[in-house]
Design a protein around this motif. Structure first.
Motif, PDB file in Angstrom:
ATOM      1  N   PRO A   8      40.004  48.391  53.148  1.00 42.54           N
ATOM      2  CA  PRO A   8      40.057  49.785  52.702  1.00 42.54           C
ATOM      3  C   PRO A   8      39.316  50.043  51.398  1.00 42.54           C
ATOM      4  N   VAL A   9      38.982  48.991  50.656  1.00 41.53           N
ATOM      5  CA  VAL A   9      38.328  49.134  49.358  1.00 41.53           C
ATOM      6  C   VAL A   9      37.060  48.292  49.375  1.00 41.53           C
ATOM      7  N   ASN A  10      35.968  48.873  48.906  1.00 42.84           N
ATOM      8  CA  ASN A  10      34.752  48.077  48.772  1.00 42.84           C
ATOM      9  C   ASN A  10      34.961  47.061  47.662  1.00 42.84           C
ATOM     10  N   THR A  11      34.769  45.800  47.999  1.00 42.68           N
ATOM     11  CA  THR A  11      34.961  44.763  46.990  1.00 42.68           C
ATOM     12  C   THR A  11      33.683  44.575  46.196  1.00 42.68           C
ATOM     13  N   VAL A  12      33.847  44.635  44.901  1.00 41.27           N
ATOM     14  CA  VAL A  12      32.710  44.437  43.996  1.00 41.27           C
ATOM     15  C   VAL A  12      33.118  43.448  42.923  1.00 41.27           C
ATOM     16  N   PRO A  13      32.217  42.554  42.538  1.00 42.58           N
ATOM     17  CA  PRO A  13      32.544  41.619  41.453  1.00 42.58           C
ATOM     18  C   PRO A  13      32.649  42.355  40.126  1.00 42.58           C
ATOM     19  N   TYR A  20      34.274  31.404  38.948  1.00 44.57           N
ATOM     20  CA  TYR A  20      34.839  32.241  40.010  1.00 44.57           C
ATOM     21  C   TYR A  20      34.559  33.691  39.686  1.00 44.57           C
ATOM     22  N   SER A  21      34.018  34.404  40.636  1.00 44.50           N
ATOM     23  CA  SER A  21      33.723  35.813  40.454  1.00 44.50           C
ATOM     24  C   SER A  21      34.972  36.631  40.794  1.00 44.50           C
ATOM     25  N   VAL A  22      35.587  37.228  39.789  1.00 41.30           N
ATOM     26  CA  VAL A  22      36.789  38.050  39.991  1.00 41.30           C
ATOM     27  C   VAL A  22      36.350  39.403  40.518  1.00 41.30           C
ATOM     28  N   ARG A  23      36.915  39.769  41.661  1.00 42.53           N
ATOM     29  CA  ARG A  23      36.570  41.033  42.309  1.00 42.53           C
ATOM     30  C   ARG A  23      37.681  42.050  42.096  1.00 42.53           C
ATOM     31  N   ASN A  24      37.358  43.309  42.356  1.00 41.35           N
ATOM     32  CA  ASN A  24      38.366  44.354  42.204  1.00 41.35           C
ATOM     33  C   ASN A  24      39.547  44.134  43.156  1.00 41.35           C
ATOM     34  N   MET A  25      39.315  43.550  44.329  1.00 38.34           N
ATOM     35  CA  MET A  25      40.397  43.292  45.272  1.00 38.34           C
ATOM     36  C   MET A  25      41.363  42.243  44.714  1.00 38.34           C
ATOM     37  N   ASP A  26      40.855  41.266  43.968  1.00 42.44           N
ATOM     38  CA  ASP A  26      41.721  40.282  43.332  1.00 42.44           C
ATOM     39  C   ASP A  26      42.667  40.956  42.339  1.00 42.44           C
ATOM     40  N   ILE A  27      42.139  41.883  41.564  1.00 41.01           N
ATOM     41  CA  ILE A  27      42.950  42.606  40.583  1.00 41.01           C
ATOM     42  C   ILE A  27      43.999  43.465  41.300  1.00 41.01           C
ATOM     43  N   ILE A  28      43.599  44.137  42.378  1.00 34.77           N
ATOM     44  CA  ILE A  28      44.536  44.972  43.136  1.00 34.77           C
ATOM     45  C   ILE A  28      45.675  44.125  43.696  1.00 34.77           C
ATOM     46  N   VAL A  29      45.353  42.969  44.242  1.00 30.55           N
ATOM     47  CA  VAL A  29      46.379  42.102  44.827  1.00 30.55           C
ATOM     48  C   VAL A  29      47.316  41.573  43.747  1.00 30.55           C
ATOM     49  N   ALA A  33      51.229  42.604  43.575  1.00 30.97           N
ATOM     50  CA  ALA A  33      52.276  41.587  43.654  1.00 30.97           C
ATOM     51  C   ALA A  33      53.185  41.645  42.428  1.00 30.97           C
ATOM     52  N   LEU A  34      52.615  41.837  41.247  1.00 31.49           N
ATOM     53  CA  LEU A  34      53.430  41.938  40.034  1.00 31.49           C
ATOM     54  C   LEU A  34      54.324  43.175  40.056  1.00 31.49           C
ATOM     55  N   VAL A  35      53.795  44.295  40.526  1.00 36.58           N
ATOM     56  CA  VAL A  35      54.600  45.520  40.617  1.00 36.58           C
ATOM     57  C   VAL A  35      55.762  45.315  41.583  1.00 36.58           C
ATOM     58  N   MET A  36      55.492  44.690  42.733  1.00 36.62           N
ATOM     59  CA  MET A  36      56.568  44.417  43.695  1.00 36.62           C
ATOM     60  C   MET A  36      57.617  43.501  43.091  1.00 36.62           C
ATOM     61  N   ALA A  89      52.364  41.275  53.257  1.00 35.06           N
ATOM     62  CA  ALA A  89      51.416  41.201  54.375  1.00 35.06           C
ATOM     63  C   ALA A  89      50.237  42.142  54.156  1.00 35.06           C
ATOM     64  N   LEU A  90      50.511  43.329  53.638  1.00 38.09           N
ATOM     65  CA  LEU A  90      49.430  44.265  53.344  1.00 38.09           C
ATOM     66  C   LEU A  90      48.480  43.684  52.293  1.00 38.09           C
ATOM     67  N   LEU A  91      49.030  43.097  51.239  1.00 40.55           N
ATOM     68  CA  LEU A  91      48.183  42.483  50.212  1.00 40.55           C
ATOM     69  C   LEU A  91      47.382  41.316  50.782  1.00 40.55           C
ATOM     70  N   TYR A  92      48.011  40.527  51.664  1.00 42.98           N
ATOM     71  CA  TYR A  92      47.327  39.399  52.302  1.00 42.98           C
ATOM     72  C   TYR A  92      46.138  39.886  53.125  1.00 42.98           C
ATOM     73  N   VAL A  93      46.358  40.916  53.922  1.00 44.30           N
ATOM     74  CA  VAL A  93      45.281  41.429  54.777  1.00 44.30           C
ATOM     75  C   VAL A  93      44.200  42.073  53.925  1.00 44.30           C
ATOM     76  N   MET A  94      44.586  42.737  52.842  1.00 40.70           N
ATOM     77  CA  MET A  94      43.567  43.317  51.961  1.00 40.70           C
ATOM     78  C   MET A  94      42.707  42.228  51.335  1.00 40.70           C
ATOM     79  N   LYS A  95      43.318  41.096  50.983  1.00 43.26           N
ATOM     80  CA  LYS A  95      42.579  40.002  50.337  1.00 43.26           C
ATOM     81  C   LYS A  95      41.697  39.253  51.310  1.00 43.26           C
ATOM     82  N   PHE A  96      42.245  38.908  52.480  1.00 41.80           N
ATOM     83  CA  PHE A  96      41.512  38.053  53.416  1.00 41.80           C
ATOM     84  C   PHE A  96      40.831  38.810  54.538  1.00 41.80           C
TER      85      PHE A  96
END
Length: 178
Positions: A8-13, A20-29, A33-36, A89-96
């Motif tokens: 759902p989100v374009n991943t950009v470094p 390791y290139s940290v992407r926006n999806m890594d930050i979202i995940v 997870a921390l909010v949950m 599961a949503l975070l997992y699918v967003m990441k992978f």
């Protein structure tokens, strides 16, 4: 049959850390997870229903005598667990980007390992157990090879059960009942 990746989100470094290139999806995940985790911890610690969950987990009969409906507490606990699993599961699918029918098995076993490592029944202990497990897996895979990553996790489970069966932040049953 082709499978489409859920993205759902374009991943950009954003930036690099140690190669390791940290992407926006890594930050979202990570933030998700921390909010949950914080929401669950605060709910268990501060709400009336959270007190009921803790009371039923310690002593069902005493909780019932104090007016806690244990059947309702168990139902809501399973509902909360399902909601947390759905969010994970949503975070997992967003990441992978994709998943398989059996993807949750090894993740569930490792989640159990993290909970035992941190101390069963302790939300903060489970978080600490997850961090320790992740560090041990990655350190072990760097030393002996990535194909042994799962072996390192289960070896850690056996060692913690042998030497500290209550986990890192767990209490012995005698102390928690006093």
């Amino acid at each position: 049959m082709t499978t489409r990746a859920f993205n759902p989100v374009n991943t950009v470094p954003l930036f690099d850390v140690g190669g390791y290139s940290v992407r926006n999806m890594d930050i979202i995940v990570i933030v998700g997870a921390l909010v949950m985790m914080i929401a669950l911890d605060q709910f268990i610690r501060r709400s009336r229903l959270g007190r009921g969950i803790r009371a039923v987990s310690m002593d069902q009969e005493a909780a019932a005598l104090m007016g806690v409906n244990k059947d309702r507490v168990v139902q809501i606990t399973f509902l909360l667990g399902g909601m947390m699993a759905g969010g994970a599961a949503l975070l997992y699918v967003m990441k992978f980007g994709a998943t398989r029918w059996n993807a949750g098995f090894i993740l569930g076993v490792k989640a159990f390992t993290a909970a035992v490592l941190g101390g069963i029944g302790n939300v903060r202990g489970a978080l600490l157990g997850g961090f320790v497990l992740g560090l041990a897996e990655n350190y072990g895979s760097a030393l002996i090879g990535s194909q042994w990553k799962d072996v390192v996790a289960f070896l850690l489970l056996v060692v913690i059960l042998l030497f500290r069966p209550t986990g890192l932040l767990g209490e012995s049953l005698g102390r928690s009942r006093a």
